[in-house]
Motif scaffolding. Structure first.
Motif, mmCIF file in Angstrom:
data_model
loop_
_atom_site.group_PDB
_atom_site.id
_atom_site.type_symbol
_atom_site.label_atom_id
_atom_site.label_comp_id
_atom_site.label_asym_id
_atom_site.label_seq_id
_atom_site.Cartn_x
_atom_site.Cartn_y
_atom_site.Cartn_z
ATOM 1 N N LEU A 149 0.810 -1.259 0.071
ATOM 2 C CA LEU A 149 0.026 0.009 0.027
ATOM 3 C C LEU A 149 0.807 1.309 -0.085
ATOM 4 O O LEU A 149 1.981 1.191 0.358
ATOM 5 N N PRO A 150 0.240 2.427 -0.440
ATOM 6 C CA PRO A 150 1.030 3.630 -0.456
ATOM 7 C C PRO A 150 1.611 3.980 1.025
ATOM 8 O O PRO A 150 0.845 3.461 1.977
ATOM 9 N N ARG A 151 2.862 4.373 1.183
ATOM 10 C CA ARG A 151 3.331 4.332 2.612
ATOM 11 C C ARG A 151 4.685 5.451 2.656
ATOM 12 O O ARG A 151 5.312 5.402 1.450
ATOM 13 N N THR A 152 5.097 5.710 3.832
ATOM 14 C CA THR A 152 6.350 6.359 3.933
ATOM 15 C C THR A 152 7.400 5.342 4.056
ATOM 16 O O THR A 152 7.192 4.224 4.301
ATOM 17 N N LEU A 153 8.818 6.018 3.412
ATOM 18 C CA LEU A 153 9.906 4.817 3.634
ATOM 19 C C LEU A 153 10.916 5.596 4.494
ATOM 20 O O LEU A 153 11.031 6.601 4.452
ATOM 21 N N ASP A 154 11.470 4.831 5.279
ATOM 22 C CA ASP A 154 12.383 5.212 6.422
ATOM 23 C C ASP A 154 13.826 4.915 6.070
ATOM 24 O O ASP A 154 14.758 5.178 6.776
ATOM 25 N N ASP A 155 14.137 4.518 4.934
ATOM 26 C CA ASP A 155 15.466 4.318 4.346
ATOM 27 C C ASP A 155 16.033 4.766 3.176
ATOM 28 O O ASP A 155 17.042 4.552 2.599
ATOM 29 N N LEU A 156 15.146 6.170 2.868
ATOM 30 C CA LEU A 156 15.772 6.968 1.613
ATOM 31 C C LEU A 156 15.944 8.223 1.858
ATOM 32 O O LEU A 156 15.203 8.961 2.408
ATOM 33 N N GLY A 157 16.969 8.912 1.879
ATOM 34 C CA GLY A 157 17.062 10.002 2.106
ATOM 35 C C GLY A 157 16.980 10.898 3.338
ATOM 36 O O GLY A 157 17.167 9.943 4.460
ATOM 37 N N ASP A 158 16.436 11.944 3.529
ATOM 38 C CA ASP A 158 16.163 12.551 4.773
ATOM 39 C C ASP A 158 14.347 12.637 4.972
ATOM 40 O O ASP A 158 13.941 13.086 5.616
ATOM 41 N N GLY A 159 13.868 11.749 4.097
ATOM 42 C CA GLY A 159 12.361 11.554 4.001
ATOM 43 C C GLY A 159 11.911 11.116 2.755
ATOM 44 O O GLY A 159 12.408 11.628 1.671
ATOM 45 N N VAL A 184 9.041 9.804 -3.805
ATOM 46 C CA VAL A 184 9.508 10.907 -3.590
ATOM 47 C C VAL A 184 10.282 11.033 -2.458
ATOM 48 O O VAL A 184 9.938 10.513 -1.527
ATOM 49 N N PHE A 185 11.501 11.619 -2.629
ATOM 50 C CA PHE A 185 12.349 11.536 -1.388
ATOM 51 C C PHE A 185 12.975 13.077 -1.352
ATOM 52 O O PHE A 185 13.208 13.691 -2.380
ATOM 53 N N ARG A 186 13.397 13.367 -0.005
ATOM 54 C CA ARG A 186 14.230 14.563 0.156
ATOM 55 C C ARG A 186 15.664 14.385 0.443
ATOM 56 O O ARG A 186 15.719 13.327 1.401
ATOM 57 N N THR A 187 16.612 15.072 0.110
ATOM 58 C CA THR A 187 17.898 14.906 0.436
ATOM 59 C C THR A 187 18.533 16.336 0.725
ATOM 60 O O THR A 187 18.505 17.211 -0.256
ATOM 61 N N SER A 188 18.600 16.822 1.854
ATOM 62 C CA SER A 188 19.167 18.220 2.128
ATOM 63 C C SER A 188 17.884 19.009 1.452
ATOM 64 O O SER A 188 16.704 19.109 1.803
ATOM 65 N N ASN A 189 18.318 20.035 0.497
ATOM 66 C CA ASN A 189 17.519 20.908 -0.026
ATOM 67 C C ASN A 189 16.895 20.525 -1.430
ATOM 68 O O ASN A 189 16.376 21.508 -2.404
ATOM 69 N N VAL A 190 17.156 19.368 -1.733
ATOM 70 C CA VAL A 190 16.661 18.862 -3.147
ATOM 71 C C VAL A 190 15.414 17.619 -2.980
ATOM 72 O O VAL A 190 15.558 16.976 -2.115
ATOM 73 N N ILE A 191 14.670 17.942 -3.679
ATOM 74 C CA ILE A 191 13.288 16.943 -3.799
ATOM 75 C C ILE A 191 13.515 16.072 -4.986
ATOM 76 O O ILE A 191 13.236 16.900 -6.000
ATOM 77 N N LEU A 207 19.920 7.146 -6.876
ATOM 78 C CA LEU A 207 19.945 8.383 -7.011
ATOM 79 C C LEU A 207 20.210 9.133 -5.645
ATOM 80 O O LEU A 207 21.104 9.814 -5.662
ATOM 81 N N VAL A 208 19.729 8.429 -4.389
ATOM 82 C CA VAL A 208 20.326 9.134 -3.070
ATOM 83 C C VAL A 208 21.810 8.883 -3.196
ATOM 84 O O VAL A 208 22.475 9.823 -2.573
ATOM 85 N N ASP A 209 22.418 7.751 -3.704
ATOM 86 C CA ASP A 209 23.804 7.778 -3.476
ATOM 87 C C ASP A 209 24.631 8.626 -4.500
ATOM 88 O O ASP A 209 25.552 9.189 -4.224
ATOM 89 N N LYS A 210 23.899 8.874 -5.781
ATOM 90 C CA LYS A 210 24.561 9.745 -6.605
ATOM 91 C C LYS A 210 24.575 11.235 -6.059
ATOM 92 O O LYS A 210 25.747 11.928 -6.227
ATOM 93 N N PHE A 211 23.405 11.639 -5.317
ATOM 94 C CA PHE A 211 23.697 12.938 -4.732
ATOM 95 C C PHE A 211 24.421 13.180 -3.639
ATOM 96 O O PHE A 211 25.196 14.130 -3.104
ATOM 97 N N SER A 212 24.898 11.811 -2.812
ATOM 98 C CA SER A 212 25.967 11.806 -1.886
ATOM 99 C C SER A 212 27.280 11.998 -2.373
ATOM 100 O O SER A 212 28.110 11.891 -1.704
ATOM 101 N N GLU A 213 27.358 11.854 -3.530
ATOM 102 C CA GLU A 213 28.882 11.633 -4.203
ATOM 103 C C GLU A 213 29.610 12.920 -3.818
ATOM 104 O O GLU A 213 29.030 14.162 -4.036
#
Length: 290
Positions: free
Chosen positions: A213-223, A245-252, A284-290
């Protein structure tokens, strides 16, 4: 009485007046107790990567399985993707890929939005958190611990898709303008090829797997959160669009992955699309963390 030359007398008077002020050399306009407010820290990201080069060829082959069977020149065209039109590539960019086959087509769309706060007392990260929270709330997932309590709740939330603003998750990801005021709308203008009435949620109608079902994910980025929308295409076929949809710092980051059967063979497999969309999100999370 001793005579004091005029120049010496004037100097003495000036020294005396300076000593009696008691200001200690401070500026005349300074206000005691007034503190300077420091500007909030800028966001981690000042630019955005090229979205059409953000997905590795190996990932595209997995997400667009039919493309590998095409002639080399057609494969190259599919894997290059098509950049969405934006007015400020430092603020928002996107890319779309599509592969078609006689039995089904697959569409992948990614959108990067860099949020900037124009309030010096609010950081870019805090502003991005607000924008992300609005998207999550609009998707029916109001907090990290909240999720639809039943299949019925999920079916109520996934209302029919349309081009007008609605409460569906499809419009939670896009709208006439981004949440921070950016007038670009690549997700809304170039969203997944879905339409018609919603005929269910994750899994087959009436027997949805709770874990899908649609849900939040606790293992991606900052939300992060995941949405799964099943819509009717034509008289019998059904499209499925999985969005992450995930957020990493100031990018969504928004990912939309759609499978559209060409023949009425039943709804596309929810678990397979969700697994692939989440796998891409992690890359993509890993790519933004590079």
């Amino acid at each position: 009485m001793a005579y004091v030359p005029g120049t010496a007398l004037l100097a003495a008077l000036v020294v005396g007046c300076s000593a009696s002020t008691g200001t200690g050399g401070s500026a005349p306009d300074s206000k005691p107790g007034e503190a300077t407010v420091a500007a909030a820290a800028p966001g981690k990201y000042r630019t955005l990567p090229d979205p059409c080069r953000a997905v590795a060829p190996s990932a595209l082959k997995d997400l667009l399985p039919v493309a590998a069977e095409l002639p080399e020149d057609q494969q190259k065209k599919v894997y290059e993707g098509a950049a969405t039109i934006t007015y400020d590539t430092d603020r928002r960019v996107g890319c779309r890929w599509k592969s078609e086959a006689p039995d089904a087509s697959h569409t992948l769309f990614i959108d990067f939005e860099r949020v900037v706060s124009y309030d010096p007392s609010v950081s870019d990260d805090d502003r991005a958190r607000e924008v992300y929270t609005k998207k999550e709330t609009a998707a029916g997932l109001s907090s990290p611990s909240a999720a639809p309590s039943s299949t019925k709740d999920a079916e109520k939330r996934t209302s029919p898709s349309s081009d007008s603003a609605s409460g569906s998750a499809s419009h939670a990801l896009s709208g006439p303008a981004s949440e921070d005021g950016n007038a670009n709308d690549p997700a809304g203008k170039n969203g997944s090829d879905t339409g018609g009435s919603t005929d269910g949620s994750a899994g087959s109608a009436g027997s949805a797997d709770e874990s899908l079902l649609p849900r939040t994910l606790d293992d991606l980025g900052d939300g992060a959160f995941l949405d799964d929308l099943l819509t009717r295409a034509g008289s019998t076929a059904q499209n499925r669009t999985v969005s992450v949809v995930f957020r990493t710092s100031n990018v969504i980051v928004t990912i939309e992955y759609t499978e559209q059967p060409a023949v009425p063979t039943g709804p596309p497999d929810s678990k397979e699309l969700q697994d692939k969309a989440q796998s891409l999100a992690r890359k993509l999370v890993d790519k933004f963390s590079e």
